[in-house]
Design an enzyme around this catalytic site. Sequence first.
Site, short mmCIF file in Angstrom:
data_model
loop_
_atom_site.label_atom_id
_atom_site.label_comp_id
_atom_site.label_asym_id
_atom_site.label_seq_id
_atom_site.Cartn_x
_atom_site.Cartn_y
_atom_site.Cartn_z
N HIS A 94 0.94 -1.08 0.20
CA HIS A 94 0.13 0.36 -0.03
C HIS A 94 0.66 0.90 0.08
CE1 HIS A 94 -3.56 -2.36 0.27
NE2 HIS A 94 -4.40 -1.68 -0.06
N ASP A 164 -5.86 4.18 9.99
CA ASP A 164 -7.21 4.74 9.45
C ASP A 164 -8.24 3.43 8.45
OD1 ASP A 164 -7.00 7.12 10.43
OD2 ASP A 164 -7.21 8.40 8.78
N GLU A 280 -9.14 13.50 14.99
CA GLU A 280 -9.40 13.65 14.03
C GLU A 280 -9.89 15.07 12.83
OE1 GLU A 280 -8.70 10.95 10.67
OE2 GLU A 280 -7.57 9.29 11.89
P1 FAD Z 1 4.41 -2.09 1.74
O1 FAD Z 1 3.71 -0.26 0.77
O2 FAD Z 1 4.10 -2.92 1.44
O3 FAD Z 1 5.88 -1.37 2.15
C1 FAD Z 1 6.07 -0.51 3.07
C2 FAD Z 1 7.29 0.17 3.53
O4 FAD Z 1 7.96 -0.85 4.53
C3 FAD Z 1 8.84 -0.90 2.26
O5 FAD Z 1 9.18 -0.05 2.45
C4 FAD Z 1 8.39 -2.27 2.29
O6 FAD Z 1 10.33 -3.02 2.12
C5 FAD Z 1 8.80 -2.29 4.06
N1 FAD Z 1 8.50 -3.20 4.59
C6 FAD Z 1 7.25 -3.88 4.75
N2 FAD Z 1 6.92 -5.23 5.66
C7 FAD Z 1 7.86 -4.81 6.23
C8 FAD Z 1 8.78 -5.89 7.07
N3 FAD Z 1 7.68 -6.84 7.40
N4 FAD Z 1 9.98 -5.18 7.68
C9 FAD Z 1 10.45 -4.23 6.91
N5 FAD Z 1 9.85 -3.43 5.93
C10 FAD Z 1 8.76 -4.16 5.93
N6 FAD Z 1 -0.92 5.14 7.10
C11 FAD Z 1 -0.76 6.16 8.84
O7 FAD Z 1 -0.11 5.47 9.03
N7 FAD Z 1 -2.54 6.39 8.92
C12 FAD Z 1 -3.11 5.95 8.77
O8 FAD Z 1 -4.46 5.89 8.62
C13 FAD Z 1 -3.07 5.58 7.00
N8 FAD Z 1 -3.90 5.32 5.74
C14 FAD Z 1 -3.81 4.46 5.02
C15 FAD Z 1 -4.80 4.06 3.86
C16 FAD Z 1 -4.72 3.87 2.28
C17 FAD Z 1 -5.94 3.29 1.64
C18 FAD Z 1 -3.35 3.59 2.52
C19 FAD Z 1 -3.74 2.94 0.82
C20 FAD Z 1 -2.45 4.11 3.26
C21 FAD Z 1 -2.56 4.08 4.20
N9 FAD Z 1 -1.36 4.16 5.39
C22 FAD Z 1 -1.67 5.03 6.31
C23 FAD Z 1 0.02 4.49 4.89
C24 FAD Z 1 0.31 3.46 5.34
O9 FAD Z 1 1.03 2.84 6.39
C25 FAD Z 1 1.88 2.95 4.63
O10 FAD Z 1 1.66 2.63 3.83
C26 FAD Z 1 2.30 1.52 4.98
O11 FAD Z 1 3.18 1.39 4.39
C27 FAD Z 1 1.28 0.00 4.34
O12 FAD Z 1 1.80 -1.21 4.47
P2 FAD Z 1 2.25 -1.99 3.88
O13 FAD Z 1 1.88 -3.07 4.97
O14 FAD Z 1 1.00 -2.07 2.32
O15 FAD Z 1 3.13 -1.61 3.42
#
Ligand code: FAD
Length: 531
Positions: A94, A164, A280
């Site tokens: 994400h 969120d 918020e």
């Molecule tokens: P990914 O996109 O898969 O990875 C993000 C980064 O983390 C990459 O660099 C990856 O290499 C690294 N990573 C992933 N897993 C690990 C692991 N196990 N160990 C070490 N590194 C790792 N953020 C907020 O803080 N608050 C919110 O309310 C919020 N709402 C969101 C709503 C939506 C619809 C979306 C799309 C995003 C939102 N986000 C929010 C942002 C979100 O927290 C970040 O995009 C987060 O990185 C997404 O998690 P993911 O698991 O998809 O990570």
Amino acid sequence: MATKLLLTFAICRLIVTVGLTLDPTELLLLGVDAQLSVDPTDVKAASLDFGLLIGAQPPLAVMHPASSQDVAQLVKAAYGSNFGFTVSARGHGHSINGQAQTANGVVVQMSGSKGVSGMASGRKPPHPRVWPQERFVDVWGGELWIDVLRSTLQHGLAPKSWTDYLYLSVGGTLSNAGISGQAFNHGPQISNVHELDVVTGKGELLTCSEEQNSEMFHAVLGGLGQFGIITRARISLEPAPQRVRWIRVLYSHFSIFTSDQEYLISLHEQPASQKFDYVEGFVIVDEGLINNWRSSFFSPHNPVKISSLDPNGGVLYCLEIAKNYHESTASTVDQEVESLLKKLNFIPASVFTTDLPYVDFLDRVHKAELKLRSKGLWEVPHPWLNLFVPKSKIADFDKGVFKGILGNKTSGPILIYPVNKNKWDHRSSAVTPDEDVFYLVALLRSALDNGEETHSLEYLTNQNRQILRFCDEAGITVKQYLPHYTTHQEWVDHFGNKWDRFYRLKMEFDPRHILASGQQIFTPTNMASWR
Ligand code: FAD
């Protein structure tokens, strides 16, 4: 056997694609038990993210690990080989700007492996393990927060600090910060972790906490995946509330809106009965699904037309607050809410209240996702911009951006809420402005290919640049949240006085720059020059 075959195939492709004279036996001796896949569906999925902004970055292979040891074996192999390859953990993908991708290496698909049909061995990552007495839960790094919630609720417990949206992975949000309306009170998610298991860039598996390998522990939290792959996190829990009183009130004056928000977050040390559990807010520039997709609140049940509250058609601000409660305390919640609302200065006719189960409140954005998906509006490019703005400059930001640059068109929700810096551990790698209170401003825009210039990706991307330039010129020292930079100097500036430590720890824990290269902070070491 099938696993080994897949592995061999993947390794051959690694060798062919990189053009390396790698000794195949070296890699065949990896002993990686997990599935390493070159299935086009897996590779394609790992080459995309929620942002859909950058061209696909296909990895050479995708690994579906079932344990920390699987991850450690892979990273150790990358570290130890003469030529090497990069390894990027991917949670739920994400990210916006390819942060979880890697073109010349292996993506470790941390989330979703439990459902992978090809896990021939039947091995799967561990399920969450709740420790009810100690009030914490141990979870796999790829666990989605929605599943963490479901597991802990079986024991009447829940994590304290949220995002969120719950379809994000634990490792992904802990690599950034993890913030929502509870952050003013409990701090970000990274302030609510007791212990981590981490695979370093050398392939070592370390347990870290305040007491053990503490430098690693703090570096990994908010560390953008640079120091290690989180395979287990021990997360703090509290008794789970049963219901939530969810309230929205409107303002037409920015300064009144922000002073009410700041007042509410200043109550963080007060007893639970004298503060809200969630604070918020968002900016309302115009109505419509794409602009207010996070909001199922004003329509269709709500008969009040927002424009009727501000006949001048100007910018409105919505304060969003919530009070958690247990059915046993339901009799006092009205009174507690009432006395808190009395201290606020919103537009009198603009109180919108709803009451719902705790899970439905936490999972509210998923409903909006389903709605957007059904209209084909979810899988579109998302040129999001998330900024931390110091409190002293938030009025300048309002004037220049909400009332200026945006020009009445937002192309998505705009969140704005303050948090208390003292709830953030300064030893973590997360970067925040240098003031006691700062705001998250999240411009969550969707680009649409509908012929309207102001909805186009190019227009919105340019507008993001304009906003950053404006801040720079107006002396508004913002910090990007979920940062994206492309030059070394920008990263050094972003980290400021944290850079030297960040760099030193990178050299210590991931000296070959194998991990999370999609963040574009460090260039993977030229493999030949390494030895
Ligand atoms: P990914 O996109 O898969 O990875 C993000 C980064 O983390 C990459 O660099 C990856 O290499 C690294 N990573 C992933 N897993 C690990 C692991 N196990 N160990 C070490 N590194 C790792 N953020 C907020 O803080 N608050 C919110 O309310 C919020 N709402 C969101 C709503 C939506 C619809 C979306 C799309 C995003 C939102 N986000 C929010 C942002 C979100 O927290 C970040 O995009 C987060 O990185 C997404 O998690 P993911 O698991 O998809 O990570």
